[in-house]
Scaffold this motif. Structure first.
Motif, short mmCIF file in Angstrom:
data_model
loop_
_atom_site.label_atom_id
_atom_site.label_comp_id
_atom_site.label_asym_id
_atom_site.label_seq_id
_atom_site.Cartn_x
_atom_site.Cartn_y
_atom_site.Cartn_z
N PHE A 138 -6.54 -4.80 3.00
CA PHE A 138 -5.76 -4.79 3.75
C PHE A 138 -5.83 -6.41 4.08
CE2 PHE A 138 -6.50 -0.52 5.06
CZ PHE A 138 -5.87 0.04 5.50
N VAL A 139 -7.32 -7.02 3.89
CA VAL A 139 -7.19 -8.90 3.64
C VAL A 139 -6.73 -9.48 2.64
CG1 VAL A 139 -9.25 -10.29 3.47
CG2 VAL A 139 -9.09 -8.35 5.23
N PRO A 140 -6.07 -8.74 1.52
CA PRO A 140 -5.15 -9.21 0.32
C PRO A 140 -4.05 -9.37 0.95
CG PRO A 140 -7.13 -7.38 -0.45
CD PRO A 140 -6.93 -7.65 0.88
N PHE A 141 -3.35 -8.20 1.66
CA PHE A 141 -1.91 -8.12 1.70
C PHE A 141 -1.38 -9.07 3.03
CE2 PHE A 141 -4.03 -4.78 -0.47
CZ PHE A 141 -2.88 -4.47 -1.66
N VAL A 142 -2.51 -9.76 3.55
CA VAL A 142 -2.51 -10.67 4.77
C VAL A 142 -1.81 -9.35 5.97
CG1 VAL A 142 -0.96 -11.86 6.62
CG2 VAL A 142 -1.53 -12.48 3.97
N SER A 143 -0.80 -9.47 6.34
CA SER A 143 -0.31 -8.08 7.17
C SER A 143 0.42 -6.73 6.78
CB SER A 143 -0.02 -8.98 8.24
OG SER A 143 1.65 -9.98 8.30
N ASN A 144 0.13 -7.64 5.75
CA ASN A 144 1.57 -6.11 5.68
C ASN A 144 1.01 -5.53 3.78
OD1 ASN A 144 3.86 -5.39 4.56
ND2 ASN A 144 4.76 -6.43 3.02
N SER A 145 0.01 -4.57 4.76
CA SER A 145 -1.23 -4.03 3.78
C SER A 145 0.44 -2.57 3.29
CB SER A 145 -1.93 -2.85 4.58
OG SER A 145 -2.97 -2.20 3.48
N PRO A 146 -0.63 -1.30 2.45
CA PRO A 146 1.00 -0.48 1.72
C PRO A 146 0.21 0.40 2.82
CG PRO A 146 -0.54 -1.24 -0.06
CD PRO A 146 -0.87 -2.48 0.72
N PHE A 147 -0.88 0.39 3.61
CA PHE A 147 -0.86 1.35 4.25
C PHE A 147 -1.22 1.06 5.66
CE2 PHE A 147 -3.26 1.85 0.08
CZ PHE A 147 -2.89 3.19 -0.08
N GLU B 199 7.97 4.32 4.27
CA GLU B 199 6.87 4.57 4.94
C GLU B 199 5.84 4.25 4.47
OE1 GLU B 199 5.93 5.97 8.22
OE2 GLU B 199 7.57 5.65 7.93
N LYS B 200 5.01 3.74 4.91
CA LYS B 200 3.38 3.64 4.89
C LYS B 200 2.65 5.06 4.52
CE LYS B 200 3.42 -1.61 6.37
NZ LYS B 200 2.67 -2.02 6.37
N GLN B 201 1.67 5.05 3.69
CA GLN B 201 0.46 6.38 4.06
C GLN B 201 -0.10 5.60 4.70
OE1 GLN B 201 -0.33 6.96 -0.43
NE2 GLN B 201 0.57 5.41 -1.34
N VAL B 202 -0.95 6.84 4.56
CA VAL B 202 -2.24 6.39 5.97
C VAL B 202 -3.02 6.88 4.99
CG1 VAL B 202 -2.93 7.75 8.00
CG2 VAL B 202 -0.76 7.59 7.45
N MET B 203 -4.28 6.05 5.31
CA MET B 203 -5.89 5.77 5.33
C MET B 203 -6.21 6.31 6.08
SD MET B 203 -7.50 2.85 2.44
CE MET B 203 -6.72 3.09 1.56
N SER C 151 -2.63 10.08 2.71
CA SER C 151 -3.19 9.77 1.18
C SER C 151 -4.28 9.89 0.82
CB SER C 151 -2.13 9.79 0.48
OG SER C 151 -1.82 8.09 0.87
N VAL C 152 -5.06 8.56 1.82
CA VAL C 152 -6.85 8.74 1.83
C VAL C 152 -8.06 8.40 3.11
CG1 VAL C 152 -8.35 7.02 0.63
CG2 VAL C 152 -5.34 7.02 0.18
N LEU C 153 -8.95 9.55 2.38
CA LEU C 153 -9.51 9.08 3.31
C LEU C 153 -10.98 8.86 2.50
CD1 LEU C 153 -11.47 10.20 5.40
CD2 LEU C 153 -11.81 12.56 4.33
#
Length: 161
Positions: free
Chosen positions: A31-40, A5-9, A119-121
């Motif tokens: 986001f950009v470095p992970f293409v479409s697979n960001s951890p968030f 489950e991805k963390q929410v930013m 998990s991040v604001l």
């Protein structure tokens, strides 16, 4: 392989260049470095002030200007979300939840953290001077102390002359 489950930013945006810079910076780094697979998972949030609070006038004078102020605030909110969407789209970040929530930014942001289990604001820093900050109170300051998650304050670099 189990799907994690991805963390929410949550990224706060308003009509300042500081907040749009913070959004852009966040996308470039998370986001950009992970293409479409960001951890968030990304939630872009605009806190729309209550018209009555923004006026601060009691009585009949307020009643006359509230409707036009309300429509101005709605227009600003729509423009903020539109700009945020343009920034995300330009960086090919398309899996985004956009929200406009009415209320004081401090409460709206802290509530959104709870609602989304973020998990991040991320908030931009307006770079107010000491007096303006003392009078207005800093939203980023408040969130850093009250949000139940890590708070990242993104500062726009000063231009060196």
């Amino acid at each position: 392989m189990s799907t994690v489950e991805k963390q929410v930013m949550v990224v706060a945006v308003d009509d300042s260049e500081h907040s749009l810079y913070a959004l852009s910076w966040t996308l470039d780094h998370f986001f950009v470095p992970f293409v479409s697979n960001s951890p968030f998972k990304l939630v872009v949030l605009h806190a729309k002030p209550y018209a009555a609070t923004a006026v601060g006038l009691p009585g009949p004078a307020a009643a006359e200007i509230l409707p036009s102020l309300e429509s101005d605030l709605k227009r600003i909110a729509a423009r903020v979300i539109e700009k945020a969407n343009e920034i995300c789209t330009s960086k090919s970040v398309n899996d985004v939840i956009y929200e406009v929530v009415e209320g004081d930014a401090r409460n709206v942001l802290c509530d959104a953290v709870e609602k989304h289990h973020a998990s991040v604001l991320v908030v931009g820093s307006h770079g107010y001077g000491a007096i303006k900050r003392a009078v207005l109170g800093s939203v980023s300051d408040y969130c850093a102390h009250h949000a139940h998650c890590s708070v990242m304050i993104v500062k726009k670099p000063k231009i060196k002359h």
